[in-house]
Design an enzyme around this catalytic site. Structure first.
Site, PDB file in Angstrom:
ATOM      1  N   THR A 123       0.741  -1.046   0.157  1.00 39.51           N
ATOM      2  CA  THR A 123      -0.083  -0.164   0.030  1.00 39.51           C
ATOM      3  C   THR A 123       0.911   1.244  -0.045  1.00 39.51           C
ATOM      4  O   THR A 123       2.034   1.309   0.336  1.00 39.51           O
ATOM      5  CB  THR A 123      -0.809  -0.071   1.277  1.00 39.51           C
ATOM      6  OG1 THR A 123      -2.060   1.025   0.862  1.00 39.51           O
ATOM      7  CG2 THR A 123      -0.378   0.401   2.501  1.00 39.51           C
ATOM      8  N   LYS A 162      -8.599   2.183   1.032  1.00 36.92           N
ATOM      9  CA  LYS A 162      -7.677   2.244   2.205  1.00 36.92           C
ATOM     10  C   LYS A 162      -7.765   3.564   2.837  1.00 36.92           C
ATOM     11  O   LYS A 162      -7.011   4.064   3.970  1.00 36.92           O
ATOM     12  CB  LYS A 162      -6.093   1.658   1.844  1.00 36.92           C
ATOM     13  CG  LYS A 162      -6.049   0.700   1.112  1.00 36.92           C
ATOM     14  CD  LYS A 162      -4.710   0.487   0.699  1.00 36.92           C
ATOM     15  CE  LYS A 162      -4.817  -0.753  -0.487  1.00 36.92           C
ATOM     16  NZ  LYS A 162      -3.335  -0.475  -1.048  1.00 36.92           N
ATOM     17  N   GLY A 222      -6.263   7.294   6.829  1.00 39.80           N
ATOM     18  CA  GLY A 222      -5.825   6.065   5.938  1.00 39.80           C
ATOM     19  C   GLY A 222      -4.983   4.896   6.654  1.00 39.80           C
ATOM     20  O   GLY A 222      -4.134   5.262   7.681  1.00 39.80           O
ATOM     21  N   SER A 230       4.608   0.918   1.816  1.00 28.63           N
ATOM     22  CA  SER A 230       5.790   0.362   1.142  1.00 28.63           C
ATOM     23  C   SER A 230       6.133   1.567   0.013  1.00 28.63           C
ATOM     24  O   SER A 230       7.475   1.446  -0.179  1.00 28.63           O
ATOM     25  CB  SER A 230       5.543  -0.895   0.185  1.00 28.63           C
ATOM     26  OG  SER A 230       4.448  -0.917  -0.498  1.00 28.63           O
ATOM     27  N   CYS A 288       7.312   1.574  -7.066  1.00 29.04           N
ATOM     28  CA  CYS A 288       7.098   0.834  -6.022  1.00 29.04           C
ATOM     29  C   CYS A 288       6.047  -0.627  -6.673  1.00 29.04           C
ATOM     30  O   CYS A 288       4.820  -0.207  -7.062  1.00 29.04           O
ATOM     31  CB  CYS A 288       6.250   1.294  -4.688  1.00 29.04           C
ATOM     32  SG  CYS A 288       5.865  -0.020  -3.714  1.00 29.04           S
ATOM     33  N   THR A 321       2.307  -0.884  -5.303  1.00 23.43           N
ATOM     34  CA  THR A 321       1.600   0.422  -5.259  1.00 23.43           C
ATOM     35  C   THR A 321       1.121   0.417  -6.707  1.00 23.43           C
ATOM     36  O   THR A 321       1.658  -0.001  -7.940  1.00 23.43           O
ATOM     37  CB  THR A 321       2.338   1.643  -5.096  1.00 23.43           C
ATOM     38  OG1 THR A 321       3.010   1.646  -3.837  1.00 23.43           O
ATOM     39  CG2 THR A 321       1.396   2.919  -5.198  1.00 23.43           C
TER      40      THR A 321
END
Length: 178
Positions: free
Chosen positions: A5, A37, A49, A129, A164, A167
């Site tokens: 996330t 989220k 979040g 992350s 990432c 993501t």
């Protein structure tokens, strides 16, 4: 830091904005690409979040919302009472989740250890992350671009999604305006 996330929050001059990607992973497998989220709390006055275990995050949301109710939406008081409860409870200290909570006046990161961190600049926070990618982009855009708060959060999360693997580009935003 938690995989799977990226959450970014920005408390600007005109709006408070939080954004998150939609990817949920289990190990190296994408389970879902359109998860939500982020959410509004306490009559839409608080943005939040989470990153980490979904079950743990929902427990944290429930607990935090009860503190917001007790403090009648006073974010600073709710964060302090929440962290005290978190630190005293052995089960809570094992939760694998982090949260960002903000309104127009304050922004905080709540960790799985019961820590409460207010960002040094008081304006930008990230978790997950891809959080370091997103906050780097946000700081650069805040300093060198002329974007409104929503555009800044969205563009920063898109940068994180390019870098990432946990993501994605399915970005959702929430805001509080004057």
């Amino acid at each position: 830091m938690f995989d799977a996330t990226t959450i970014l929050a920005y408390k600007g001059k005109n709006k408070a904005v939080i954004g998150g990607d939609g990817q949920v992973t289990f190990g190296d497998t994408v389970l879902k690409g359109n998860a939500t989220k982020i959410r509004k709390l306490y009559k839409g006055q608080i943005l939040s979040g989470f990153a980490g275990s979904t079950a743990d995050a929902f427990n944290l949301y429930d607990m935090f919302e009860s503190h917001l109710e007790i403090t009648k939406g006073d974010l600073l008081k709710a964060v302090i009472s929440f962290s005290k409860e978190w630190r005293k409870d052995k089960v809570l200290r094992r939760l694998e989740a982090m949260m960002i909570v903000l309104n127009k006046e304050h922004i905080f990161i709540l960790s799985g250890n019961g820590d409460v961190v207010e960002p040094e600049d008081g304006a930008i926070a990230s978790i997950g992350s891809g959080g370091n990618f997103a906050i780097s982009a946000a700081r650069a855009l805040a300093k060198h671009a002329n974007l409104d708060e929503e555009e800044l959060v969205k563009e920063s999360l898109l940068v994180a999604a390019e870098l990432c693997i946990y993501t994605n580009k399915n970005i959702k935003l929430l805001k509080i305006e004057d």
